[in-house]
Design a protein around this motif. Structure first.
Motif, mmCIF file in Angstrom:
data_model
loop_
_atom_site.group_PDB
_atom_site.id
_atom_site.type_symbol
_atom_site.label_atom_id
_atom_site.label_comp_id
_atom_site.label_asym_id
_atom_site.label_seq_id
_atom_site.Cartn_x
_atom_site.Cartn_y
_atom_site.Cartn_z
ATOM 1 N N ALA A 16 4.498 -0.767 2.218
ATOM 2 C CA ALA A 16 4.050 0.621 2.148
ATOM 3 C C ALA A 16 4.604 1.322 0.908
ATOM 4 N N THR A 18 4.934 0.098 -1.963
ATOM 5 C CA THR A 18 4.205 -0.309 -3.172
ATOM 6 C C THR A 18 2.819 0.308 -3.260
ATOM 7 N N GLU A 19 2.416 1.054 -2.249
ATOM 8 C CA GLU A 19 1.100 1.710 -2.284
ATOM 9 C C GLU A 19 1.100 2.800 -3.352
ATOM 10 N N SER A 21 -0.126 5.873 -3.408
ATOM 11 C CA SER A 21 0.134 7.254 -3.019
ATOM 12 C C SER A 21 0.917 7.295 -1.705
ATOM 13 N N THR A 24 -1.413 6.826 1.511
ATOM 14 C CA THR A 24 -1.788 5.441 1.807
ATOM 15 C C THR A 24 -0.569 4.632 2.262
ATOM 16 N N GLY A 25 0.592 4.950 1.739
ATOM 17 C CA GLY A 25 1.814 4.288 2.195
ATOM 18 C C GLY A 25 2.109 4.590 3.658
ATOM 19 N N THR A 28 -0.467 2.807 5.776
ATOM 20 C CA THR A 28 -0.149 1.379 5.836
ATOM 21 C C THR A 28 0.959 1.131 6.838
#
Length: 72
Positions: A16, A18-19, A21, A24-25, A28
């Motif tokens: 998460a 490395t997402e 934004s 989105t993290g 995830t």
């Protein structure tokens, strides 16, 4: 089995992070970690819940019979 859950949380947390934004993290983490782990851990504890429920149902019956024997 909790060590596997802790390891999965760690892996998904790194994934998460490395997402691109924050939203989105978070999604995830929730979709890959929170929902699946809550279901898996709930199902894994089913035998313990059944055992505890059976124990709680047996306990009041024993206490009633113990009172009856102590009164006589």
């Amino acid at each position: 089995m909790y060590i596997v859950a802790i390891a999965w949380i760690y892996v998904v947390l790194l994934m998460a992070m490395t997402e691109p934004s924050f939203i989105t993290g978070c999604m995830t983490f929730i979709m890959y970690c929170v929902f699946p782990l809550s279901i898996v851990l709930y199902l894994m504890r089913a035998p313990q819940r059944k055992h505890k429920q059976a124990e709680n149902q047996a306990a009041p019956q024993q206490s009633v019979s113990d009172k009856a024997h102590s009164e006589t």
